[in-house]
Design a protein around this motif. Structure first.
Motif, mmCIF file in Angstrom:
data_model
loop_
_atom_site.group_PDB
_atom_site.id
_atom_site.type_symbol
_atom_site.label_atom_id
_atom_site.label_comp_id
_atom_site.label_asym_id
_atom_site.label_seq_id
_atom_site.Cartn_x
_atom_site.Cartn_y
_atom_site.Cartn_z
ATOM 1 N N ASP A 290 -9.264 4.539 59.583
ATOM 2 C CA ASP A 290 -9.053 5.090 58.254
ATOM 3 C C ASP A 290 -7.938 6.123 58.378
ATOM 4 O OD1 ASP A 290 -11.219 3.934 56.486
ATOM 5 O OD2 ASP A 290 -12.392 4.630 58.204
ATOM 6 N N TRP A 291 -7.308 6.442 57.265
ATOM 7 C CA TRP A 291 -6.199 7.390 57.272
ATOM 8 C C TRP A 291 -6.462 8.492 56.262
ATOM 9 C CZ3 TRP A 291 -2.081 7.034 60.626
ATOM 10 C CH2 TRP A 291 -2.005 5.841 61.364
ATOM 11 N N TYR A 292 -6.134 9.710 56.651
ATOM 12 C CA TYR A 292 -6.265 10.867 55.785
ATOM 13 C C TYR A 292 -4.890 11.503 55.647
ATOM 14 C CZ TYR A 292 -7.200 15.716 54.505
ATOM 15 O OH TYR A 292 -7.178 16.941 53.905
ATOM 16 N N GLN A 293 -4.391 11.671 54.429
ATOM 17 C CA GLN A 293 -3.113 12.353 54.237
ATOM 18 C C GLN A 293 -3.389 13.845 54.289
ATOM 19 O OE1 GLN A 293 -0.391 10.756 51.442
ATOM 20 N NE2 GLN A 293 0.981 12.511 51.595
ATOM 21 N N SER A 294 -3.058 14.467 55.421
ATOM 22 C CA SER A 294 -3.417 15.854 55.687
ATOM 23 C C SER A 294 -2.411 16.858 55.128
ATOM 24 C CB SER A 294 -3.580 16.065 57.195
ATOM 25 O OG SER A 294 -2.396 15.710 57.879
ATOM 26 N N SER A 295 -1.267 16.388 54.707
ATOM 27 C CA SER A 295 -0.247 17.257 54.121
ATOM 28 C C SER A 295 0.743 16.360 53.384
ATOM 29 C CB SER A 295 0.476 18.054 55.215
ATOM 30 O OG SER A 295 1.341 17.214 55.954
ATOM 31 N N PRO A 296 1.686 16.947 52.661
ATOM 32 C CA PRO A 296 2.689 16.114 51.984
ATOM 33 C C PRO A 296 3.541 15.284 52.944
ATOM 34 C CG PRO A 296 2.699 18.324 51.065
ATOM 35 C CD PRO A 296 1.809 18.358 52.291
ATOM 36 N N ILE A 297 3.602 15.713 54.219
ATOM 37 C CA ILE A 297 4.453 14.986 55.165
ATOM 38 C C ILE A 297 3.691 14.265 56.263
ATOM 39 C CG2 ILE A 297 6.379 16.564 54.742
ATOM 40 C CD1 ILE A 297 5.792 17.689 57.616
ATOM 41 N N GLY A 298 2.382 14.479 56.368
ATOM 42 C CA GLY A 298 1.644 13.898 57.480
ATOM 43 C C GLY A 298 0.366 13.207 57.081
ATOM 44 N N ARG A 299 -0.014 12.241 57.915
ATOM 45 C CA ARG A 299 -1.290 11.550 57.744
ATOM 46 C C ARG A 299 -1.916 11.379 59.117
ATOM 47 N NH1 ARG A 299 -0.821 5.274 56.974
ATOM 48 N NH2 ARG A 299 0.504 4.768 58.731
ATOM 49 N N ARG A 300 -3.234 11.248 59.133
ATOM 50 C CA ARG A 300 -3.956 11.217 60.402
ATOM 51 C C ARG A 300 -4.938 10.051 60.443
ATOM 52 N NH1 ARG A 300 -3.321 16.342 62.929
ATOM 53 N NH2 ARG A 300 -2.160 17.724 61.563
ATOM 54 N N PRO A 301 -4.864 9.239 61.513
ATOM 55 C CA PRO A 301 -5.858 8.182 61.683
ATOM 56 C C PRO A 301 -7.151 8.779 62.226
ATOM 57 C CG PRO A 301 -4.312 8.136 63.508
ATOM 58 C CD PRO A 301 -3.846 9.215 62.573
ATOM 59 N N PHE A 302 -8.286 8.230 61.767
ATOM 60 C CA PHE A 302 -9.583 8.708 62.230
ATOM 61 C C PHE A 302 -10.612 7.609 62.006
ATOM 62 C CE2 PHE A 302 -9.753 9.402 57.757
ATOM 63 C CZ PHE A 302 -11.085 9.341 57.390
ATOM 64 N N CYS A 303 -11.781 7.782 62.579
ATOM 65 C CA CYS A 303 -12.888 6.862 62.343
ATOM 66 C C CYS A 303 -13.799 7.468 61.295
ATOM 67 C CB CYS A 303 -13.676 6.609 63.630
ATOM 68 S SG CYS A 303 -15.154 5.590 63.354
ATOM 69 N N SER A 304 -14.000 6.750 60.196
ATOM 70 C CA SER A 304 -14.861 7.279 59.130
ATOM 71 C C SER A 304 -16.343 7.183 59.492
ATOM 72 C CB SER A 304 -14.589 6.555 57.818
ATOM 73 O OG SER A 304 -14.884 5.182 57.940
ATOM 74 N N ARG A 305 -16.689 6.435 60.527
ATOM 75 C CA ARG A 305 -18.098 6.345 60.944
ATOM 76 C C ARG A 305 -18.527 7.551 61.778
ATOM 77 N NH1 ARG A 305 -19.482 0.080 62.521
ATOM 78 N NH2 ARG A 305 -19.021 -0.782 60.456
ATOM 79 N N CYS A 306 -17.675 7.954 62.746
ATOM 80 C CA CYS A 306 -18.070 9.053 63.628
ATOM 81 C C CYS A 306 -17.196 10.295 63.479
ATOM 82 C CB CYS A 306 -18.089 8.598 65.087
ATOM 83 S SG CYS A 306 -16.473 8.176 65.771
ATOM 84 N N GLY A 307 -16.076 10.173 62.799
ATOM 85 C CA GLY A 307 -15.218 11.323 62.546
ATOM 86 C C GLY A 307 -14.180 11.630 63.601
ATOM 87 N N THR A 308 -14.069 10.810 64.636
ATOM 88 C CA THR A 308 -13.123 11.097 65.716
ATOM 89 C C THR A 308 -11.690 11.123 65.215
ATOM 90 O OG1 THR A 308 -14.570 10.022 67.338
ATOM 91 C CG2 THR A 308 -12.250 10.300 67.959
ATOM 92 N N PRO A 309 -10.952 12.233 65.456
ATOM 93 C CA PRO A 309 -9.523 12.266 65.146
ATOM 94 C C PRO A 309 -8.764 11.425 66.183
ATOM 95 C CG PRO A 309 -10.394 14.496 65.548
ATOM 96 C CD PRO A 309 -11.441 13.512 65.943
ATOM 97 N N LEU A 310 -7.887 10.556 65.717
ATOM 98 C CA LEU A 310 -7.196 9.635 66.613
ATOM 99 C C LEU A 310 -5.697 9.878 66.721
ATOM 100 C CD1 LEU A 310 -9.128 6.448 65.502
ATOM 101 C CD2 LEU A 310 -9.418 7.700 67.659
ATOM 102 N N GLY A 311 -5.124 10.723 65.860
ATOM 103 C CA GLY A 311 -3.697 10.952 65.983
ATOM 104 C C GLY A 311 -3.062 11.638 64.804
ATOM 105 N N PHE A 312 -1.749 11.498 64.742
ATOM 106 C CA PHE A 312 -0.922 12.047 63.671
ATOM 107 C C PHE A 312 0.278 11.144 63.477
ATOM 108 C CE2 PHE A 312 2.787 14.322 62.224
ATOM 109 C CZ PHE A 312 2.310 14.938 61.073
ATOM 110 N N ASP A 313 0.665 10.973 62.212
ATOM 111 C CA ASP A 313 1.838 10.160 61.871
ATOM 112 C C ASP A 313 2.524 10.795 60.674
ATOM 113 O OD1 ASP A 313 3.629 8.012 61.886
ATOM 114 O OD2 ASP A 313 2.331 6.748 60.661
ATOM 115 N N PHE A 314 3.840 10.728 60.634
ATOM 116 C CA PHE A 314 4.571 11.206 59.466
ATOM 117 C C PHE A 314 4.477 10.186 58.352
ATOM 118 C CE2 PHE A 314 6.660 13.788 62.753
ATOM 119 C CZ PHE A 314 6.488 15.040 62.176
#
Length: 147
Positions: free
Chosen positions: A58-82
């Motif tokens: 799953d992806w969360y847009q954490s700011s106007p310039i960034g988004r973060r992949p994560f698992c919506s089942r366990c919440g593990t943060p998996l990275g960062f992408d512009f």
């Protein structure tokens, strides 16, 4: 480059990536601290075309310039992408199955570093096995304690 596997804590999201383990870094920015709950986060920058998501995160847009992949089942943060893309993506070092080959080559966002956490070698240490109450809870749950 080395082929390495990783994923979230519960195993729902898995990936394989080509990375250069000696090129990891610690990000100390306030956005990463809030996104991960840590005092910093260890990342490895990988070419997007060298990352295979076996199950899309799953992806969360954490700011106007960034988004973060994560698992919506366990919440593990998996990275960062512009959001605007780019050729690379940051993957969290801790989400790799074996993060031991990674070596940090730099600190990023040093203006936000929490100095008290930069060198903790002087603090006393304890192994997980020394916490007998937690070990008993794991065993009572019918599983061996994780490493």
């Amino acid at each position: 480059m080395q082929t390495m596997d990783g994923g979230c804590q519960c195993g729902h999201v898995r990936y394989t990536a080509q990375v250069t383990p000696e090129k990891a870094y610690l990000c100390h920015c306030k956005m990463c601290r809030k996104a991960t709950g840590g005092v910093s986060i260890a990342f490895i920058n990988a070419p997007k075309d060298q990352v295979i998501w076996h199950r899309e995160p799953d992806w969360y847009q954490s700011s106007p310039i960034g988004r973060r992949p994560f698992c919506s089942r366990c919440g593990t943060p998996l990275g960062f992408d512009f959001v605007e893309g780019g050729a690379n993506i940051d993957l969290t070092v801790g989400s790799f199955d074996d993060p031991s080959p990674f070596k940090p080559e730099l600190n990023y966002a040093i203006e936000s570093m929490l100095d008290a956490w930069t060198d903790v070698r002087h603090l006393p240490g304890h192994t997980s096995a020394e916490n007998t109450k937690v070990i008993e809870m794991w065993k009572a749950a019918g599983v061996e304690p994780p490493e």
